[in-house]
Scaffold this active site. Structure first.
Site, PDB file in Angstrom:
ATOM      1  N   CYS A  16       0.813  -1.213   0.000  1.00  0.00           N
ATOM      2  CA  CYS A  16       0.000   0.000   0.000  1.00  0.00           C
ATOM      3  C   CYS A  16       0.849   1.265   0.000  1.00  0.00           C
ATOM      4  O   CYS A  16       0.319   2.367  -0.153  1.00  0.00           O
ATOM      5  CB  CYS A  16      -0.953  -0.007   1.189  1.00  0.00           C
ATOM      6  SG  CYS A  16      -2.307  -1.188   1.001  1.00  0.00           S
ATOM      7  N   LYS A  19       0.484   3.514  -3.053  1.00  0.00           N
ATOM      8  CA  LYS A  19      -0.669   4.390  -3.259  1.00  0.00           C
ATOM      9  C   LYS A  19      -0.238   5.784  -3.691  1.00  0.00           C
ATOM     10  O   LYS A  19       0.768   6.317  -3.222  1.00  0.00           O
ATOM     11  CB  LYS A  19      -1.486   4.503  -1.966  1.00  0.00           C
ATOM     12  CG  LYS A  19      -2.465   3.371  -1.732  1.00  0.00           C
ATOM     13  CD  LYS A  19      -3.390   3.710  -0.575  1.00  0.00           C
ATOM     14  CE  LYS A  19      -4.497   2.686  -0.418  1.00  0.00           C
ATOM     15  NZ  LYS A  19      -5.441   3.073   0.651  1.00  0.00           N
ATOM     16  N   SER A  47     -16.902  10.297   0.319  1.00  0.00           N
ATOM     17  CA  SER A  47     -16.261  10.232   1.635  1.00  0.00           C
ATOM     18  C   SER A  47     -14.952   9.453   1.625  1.00  0.00           C
ATOM     19  O   SER A  47     -14.375   9.203   2.680  1.00  0.00           O
ATOM     20  CB  SER A  47     -17.221   9.585   2.646  1.00  0.00           C
ATOM     21  OG  SER A  47     -17.505   8.250   2.274  1.00  0.00           O
ATOM     22  N   ASP A  49     -14.486   6.379   1.197  1.00  0.00           N
ATOM     23  CA  ASP A  49     -14.686   5.210   2.047  1.00  0.00           C
ATOM     24  C   ASP A  49     -13.978   3.992   1.471  1.00  0.00           C
ATOM     25  O   ASP A  49     -13.377   4.039   0.396  1.00  0.00           O
ATOM     26  CB  ASP A  49     -16.182   4.938   2.236  1.00  0.00           C
ATOM     27  CG  ASP A  49     -16.520   4.516   3.660  1.00  0.00           C
ATOM     28  OD1 ASP A  49     -15.746   3.722   4.226  1.00  0.00           O
ATOM     29  OD2 ASP A  49     -17.531   4.980   4.197  1.00  0.00           O
ATOM     30  N   ASP A  50     -14.064   2.869   2.191  1.00  0.00           N
ATOM     31  CA  ASP A  50     -13.306   1.676   1.824  1.00  0.00           C
ATOM     32  C   ASP A  50     -13.866   0.959   0.607  1.00  0.00           C
ATOM     33  O   ASP A  50     -13.132   0.273  -0.106  1.00  0.00           O
ATOM     34  CB  ASP A  50     -13.268   0.707   3.013  1.00  0.00           C
ATOM     35  CG  ASP A  50     -12.579   1.330   4.212  1.00  0.00           C
ATOM     36  OD1 ASP A  50     -11.368   1.587   4.122  1.00  0.00           O
ATOM     37  OD2 ASP A  50     -13.249   1.576   5.224  1.00  0.00           O
ATOM     38  N   ASP A  67      -8.463  -3.665  -4.899  1.00  0.00           N
ATOM     39  CA  ASP A  67      -7.180  -3.252  -4.330  1.00  0.00           C
ATOM     40  C   ASP A  67      -6.084  -4.120  -4.927  1.00  0.00           C
ATOM     41  O   ASP A  67      -6.238  -5.338  -5.024  1.00  0.00           O
ATOM     42  CB  ASP A  67      -7.184  -3.392  -2.806  1.00  0.00           C
ATOM     43  CG  ASP A  67      -6.373  -2.303  -2.125  1.00  0.00           C
ATOM     44  OD1 ASP A  67      -5.259  -2.014  -2.624  1.00  0.00           O
ATOM     45  OD2 ASP A  67      -6.832  -1.751  -1.123  1.00  0.00           O
ATOM     46  N   GLY A 138     -10.613 -13.646 -13.336  1.00  0.00           N
ATOM     47  CA  GLY A 138      -9.663 -12.557 -13.249  1.00  0.00           C
ATOM     48  C   GLY A 138      -9.285 -11.992 -14.591  1.00  0.00           C
ATOM     49  O   GLY A 138      -9.839 -12.360 -15.631  1.00  0.00           O
ATOM     50  N   SER A 140      -5.552 -10.401 -16.670  1.00  0.00           N
ATOM     51  CA  SER A 140      -4.100 -10.241 -16.592  1.00  0.00           C
ATOM     52  C   SER A 140      -3.600  -9.417 -17.766  1.00  0.00           C
ATOM     53  O   SER A 140      -4.190  -9.419 -18.850  1.00  0.00           O
ATOM     54  CB  SER A 140      -3.412 -11.609 -16.585  1.00  0.00           C
ATOM     55  OG  SER A 140      -3.733 -12.326 -17.773  1.00  0.00           O
TER      56      SER A 140
END
Length: 344
Positions: A16, A19, A47, A49-50, A67, A138, A140
């Site tokens: 992280c 970021k 906000s 938020d997550d 993420d 997924g 790639s």
């Protein structure tokens, strides 16, 4: 094969700490709050938020988040585990339960063998199994540096949903994991990690924030978020500003990895630490350098930051203890002062 590979040597950032800084992110996201006009979008990007939450009906919402980042450890399997744990955390931080995940992979195919990428994905799949969800697919791409993460879908009952901007004056603040992950992983990248500290940060980063789903059901929990790349102070600023309050933090009460301050003395400071402080330092009361370096340390798969009303504190601590967490308050939220955060 994997024993000889040091994944952290193939990336310019780590976890992280990759970021984009909050200051730059404000420029990028300027004006994007208009997307919140949809009344079914219970939580959008206004906000910071997550995760986003969109109404399925009047009682339940779908929680969506993503993420991903570059390697924070050298071992491919552990990298996959950490990235997956970190991504799923956002669902728990909203008080929700994860349903499924989709993998996101960027890989330098001409530099690192495909078999190494397979180990990364295997690590991610292992954590999804621990969380009780499928890794359902997924996408790639061929990329100059290795990148891995997840897009995760979850569900939450509206009455249990927790935001990062709904704290109330008088709430006590709790943190479920110690700080210092960025410091120890920087020491590892610099080959300065002592033998007794090998695996310490990894084990915390691979610990799911599953307690968040239980905390969401507690009326006394007024706000919740997870502490990641912006450091504890960055996420405190978001909570305090969003709730129009001021957070007062007792530095001595903040949990930290036992060797974190030792490695700070050795110069093991992540690049993201000072970028973090540069982004929000003007909203924080002056503090000593060592406090700045710890409290702004970018966390990867960090703990939950929970704001608990006094009347709900006993129930919250009982649930935490039932889940194996022995917690103590690190501070409180008070009526808004001139600054967002004060460290005592």
């Amino acid at each position: 094969m994997s024993e000889a590979i040091r994944l952290t040597q193939y990336s310019h950032g780590a976890g992280c700490g990759c970021k984009i800084s909050p200051k730059v992110l404000e420029v990028i996201l300027a004006g994007s709050g208009a997307q919140n006009l949809d009344p079914k979008l219970w939580v959008g990007n206004a906000s910071r938020d997550d995760a986003a939450v969109y109404a399925l009906d009047e009682e339940r919402g779908v929680v969506s988040t993503t993420d991903f980042f570059m390697p924070i450890v050298d071992d491919p399997f552990d990298f996959g585990r950490i990235a997956a744990t970190n991504a799923i955390s956002d669902i728990y931080a909203m008080g929700g339960d994860p349903l499924m995940a989709i993998a996101i992979l960027g890989w330098p195919v001409n530099v690192l063998a495909a078999e190494v990428a397979r180990e990364v994905i295997a690590g991610g799949r292992k954590v999804c199994e621990e969380a009780g969800i499928p890794l359902a697919g997924g996408h790639s791409i061929d990329a100059p540096e290795p990148i891995f993460g997840l897009a995760v879908t979850g569900v939450v009952e509206k009455r249990f949903m927790k935001r990062n901007d709904t704290a109330e004056a008088g709430c006590r603040l709790y943190l479920t994991k110690p700080l210092g992950i960025g410091i120890l992983t920087t020491a590892e990248k610099k080959a300065r990690l002592r033998a007794e500290d090998v695996g310490v940060a990894r084990d915390w980063m691979c610990t799911l924030n599953r307690p968040g789903a239980r905390f969401g059901r507690l009326a006394g929990v007024k706000a919740m978020t997870d502490v990641t790349g912006f450091g504890l102070l960055g996420h405190l600023v978001e909570m305090a500003d969003g709730s129009k309050l001021t957070a007062r933090v007792e530095y001595a009460a903040v949990p930290r990895l036992a060797s974190a301050e030792y490695y700070l003395e050795q110069g093991c400071v992540p690049g993201g630490t000072l970028r973090n402080f540069d982004s929000y330092g003007e909203r924080i009361a002056p503090l000593p350098e060592v406090q700045k370096l710890l409290l702004c340390d970018p966390q990867t798969s960090g703990g939950l930051l929970v704001a608990v009303a006094p009347e709900g504190e006993a129930e919250f601590l009982a649930v935490a203890a039932e889940l194996g967490l022995q917690l103590a308050p690190i501070g409180e939220l008070v009526e808004r002062q001139s600054l967002a955060v004060q460290v005592l």
